[in-house]
Design a protein around this motif. Structure first.
Motif, PDB file in Angstrom:
ATOM      1  N   VAL A 186       0.829  -1.206   0.000  1.00 57.54           N
ATOM      2  CA  VAL A 186       0.000   0.000   0.000  1.00 57.54           C
ATOM      3  C   VAL A 186       0.865   1.259   0.000  1.00 57.54           C
ATOM      4  CG1 VAL A 186      -1.707   1.319   1.332  1.00 57.54           C
ATOM      5  CG2 VAL A 186      -1.928  -1.163   1.122  1.00 57.54           C
ATOM      6  N   LEU A 235      -5.382   4.580   2.047  1.00 53.87           N
ATOM      7  CA  LEU A 235      -5.519   3.432   1.156  1.00 53.87           C
ATOM      8  C   LEU A 235      -5.725   3.969  -0.263  1.00 53.87           C
ATOM      9  CD1 LEU A 235      -7.904   1.062   3.200  1.00 53.87           C
ATOM     10  CD2 LEU A 235      -5.491   0.655   2.671  1.00 53.87           C
ATOM     11  N   THR A 266      -6.314  -5.170  -0.366  1.00 48.79           N
ATOM     12  CA  THR A 266      -4.923  -4.737  -0.187  1.00 48.79           C
ATOM     13  C   THR A 266      -4.186  -5.526   0.892  1.00 48.79           C
ATOM     14  OG1 THR A 266      -5.597  -3.051   1.422  1.00 48.79           O
ATOM     15  CG2 THR A 266      -5.490  -2.383  -0.902  1.00 48.79           C
ATOM     16  N   VAL A 283      -8.590  -1.557  -8.439  1.00 46.36           N
ATOM     17  CA  VAL A 283      -7.460  -2.011  -7.606  1.00 46.36           C
ATOM     18  C   VAL A 283      -7.414  -3.536  -7.596  1.00 46.36           C
ATOM     19  CG1 VAL A 283      -6.532  -2.080  -5.255  1.00 46.36           C
ATOM     20  CG2 VAL A 283      -7.460   0.056  -6.152  1.00 46.36           C
ATOM     21  N   ARG A 341      -1.686  -2.147  -5.533  1.00 47.17           N
ATOM     22  CA  ARG A 341      -2.296  -1.736  -4.268  1.00 47.17           C
ATOM     23  C   ARG A 341      -1.692  -0.455  -3.698  1.00 47.17           C
ATOM     24  NH1 ARG A 341      -1.427  -7.331  -1.193  1.00 47.17           N
ATOM     25  NH2 ARG A 341       0.387  -7.345  -2.571  1.00 47.17           N
TER      26      ARG A 341
END
Length: 507
Positions: free
Chosen positions: A16, A88, A327, A368, A374
């Motif tokens: 991430v 995120l 993620t 995503v 991610r």
């Protein structure tokens, strides 16, 4: 491997937080922008035209929308202190859930005055949303898939009226107008007949009433339902369906945007799309707050928009939980609250900068999962691209110049997919062993249809309640939550909420 080598190795970077090379970051960010672009600009077009604003004012709404999309995306993905930003890969855009109430407000009061009232309601709702964000995770149990699926379905059904209106050349009431010359002739004739009848009566007799010999004469609007315009709308729809069916990957993901571009090329070739306003628009301009003047604050409108934001924040919770799974980053309550506060902050910023409530765009959450990338820095790059687009008035003027019938073909897909997403969420609801869920869906959709089939159903009620009661989305939300609590007792269903969010690819 020796301990020395292990101690000297660089720590593994979380996927991430991974910073990709500049070129790849820009390309992936642009992909996110293109996937959400058609949906992002649809709301200012709908609301601006409902307010009957000038083309220049609608273009300003579009610029403000793109600018704020970028700004709020940066806050959500980068983080802004410990209170704002879920950190995120999230793209923020204007929510379709608020369109119905805003159009209802615009129908009550149009022009810049109506815009100021809408922005005031959005600012008030944004402030309240920031304050109640910590409570929203506890309210999640009142919004299981049977509730969210029903609400999203009625959002799509309500918006279909807008898409069909675009394809037809305007909303249904514009199909006909009063034939004024014939009406004047009828009134003159009725007056003459009454005077002739009065002349034959005794002096003390009551004068006869003037009565028209028939209904008010109407004439058809030649631009409504024009076959050539509907043909272009059908061609756009066909182009989108062809790309969805035969294209792969990225092209299929931006089929709606490409369909609009193809429709614009056809419309320009037929002489139905001009670029004069694009030529006059400046290349660069700064988005300024309160462009329509100081907002007006109506308590009932603020309440209406706050109820919309509660629904939006519940949807966002599902999106964030789904994104956490995609993620692999665990989401704690403080991070969830920071994400929900950003929904409120984004809505507050939207009201200040002449635009609308914000939420996470689920099609980008789906992207995503599809790409497997991610990194939140991709969405940071996308946010910067949106910021730049918001500073280019020529881009906004070009979007505003798109003929309604071109948007109509795309609108049938965009808004129909919202309704279909609601149906897909409801497909996972237990109707076999819990038949009460059938009543929740049936009655709630029935309530949501009232303003669509009986637009004047509130005319005998207190005028201040009209904005609240004229929104089918809010009626459905209140009904679904109340009936779910009545039948099911508000049991928590986090797994169902995550599944519902992963299903929602078009809202």
């Amino acid at each position: 491997m020796s301990d020395h080598v292990q101690r000297g190795a660089a720590p593994e970077v979380d996927a991430v937080d991974e910073k990709l090379p500049g070129g790849r970051l820009f390309t992936l960010g642009l992909q996110h922008v293109l996937v959400m672009y058609a949906g992002a600009v649809a709301v200012p077009l709908i609301v601006g035209r409902a307010l009957k604003l000038s083309p220049e004012q609608v273009a300003m709404l579009i610029s403000a929308d793109l600018f704020c999309c970028g700004l709020v995306t940066l806050i959500q993905s980068l983080g802004f202190g410990r209170w704002f930003g879920i950190k995120l890969p999230v793209m923020m855009g204007v929510t379709f859930a608020a369109v119905g109430p805003m159009v209802a407000m615009a129908n009550v009061q149009g022009g810049p005055e109506g815009a100021r009232a809408i922005f005031g309601a959005i600012i008030g709702a944004g402030i309240i949303s920031i304050a109640i964000a910590p409570l929203m995770s506890r309210l999640l149990r009142f919004f299981p898939p049977v509730v969210t699926g029903t609400i999203i379905a009625i959002i799509g059904i309500s918006l279909m009226r807008v898409g069909i209106g675009w394809a037809m050349g305007g909303p249904a009431p514009t199909a006909q107008s009063v034939d004024v010359p014939r009406l004047v002739a009828m009134v003159d004739q009725a007056r003459a007949d009454a005077e002739a009848a009065a002349a034959s009566l005794p002096p003390d007799a009551k004068a006869p009433e003037i009565k028209l010999p028939g209904p008010v004469p109407m004439k058809d609007n030649p631009n409504y339902g024009a076959l050539d315009n509907m043909g272009v709308a059908a061609f756009v729809l066909l182009a989108i369906l062809m790309m969805v069916r035969y294209a792969k990957g990225f092209v299929a993901n931006i089929a709606v945007l490409l369909g609009i571009i193809i429709g614009c090329v056809v419309a320009a070739g037929l002489g139905k799309m001009g670029f004069e306003k694009v030529a006059k628009a400046p290349w660069f301009d700064v988005v300024t707050p309160f462009a329509f003047g100081m907002p007006s604050f109506d308590p009932l409108m603020i309440l209406t928009m706050t109820l919309v934001m509660i629904v939006v924040m519940i949807e966002s919770t599902g999106m964030f939980l789904a994104l956490s799974e995609i993620t692999g980053r665990k989401l704690d309550r403080s991070a969830l609250c920071a994400g929900l506060r950003t929904d409120g902050l984004g809505t507050l910023i939207g009201g200040l900068f002449n635009t609308f409530p914000y939420t996470s765009f689920s099609q980008n959450v789906g992207l995503v999962g599809i790409t497997g990338v991610r990194s939140r820095w991709v969405c940071v790059a996308a946010g910067l691209i949106m910021l730049v687009l918001g500073l280019l008035p020529k881009m906004a003027a070009l979007v505003e110049s798109i003929p309604g019938f071109v948007l109509g073909g795309a609108g049938l897909v965009m808004f129909g997919m919202v309704a279909a997403t609601g149906v897909r969420i409801l497909a996972n609801v237990d109707f076999k062993t819990n038949r009460n869920n059938l009543y929740i869906v049936a009655i709630s959709i029935g309530f949501g249809m009232i303003p669509l089939v009986a637009p004047r159903w509130t005319q005998q009620m207190i005028h201040g309640l009209h904005p609240l009661l004229e929104s089918g989305i809010l009626l459905t939300s209140i009904s679904a939550v109340a009936l779910n609590f009545y039948f099911n007792g508000g049991e928590a269903d986090e797994a169902g909420t995550i599944a519902a969010a992963r299903t929602a690819e078009a809202h």
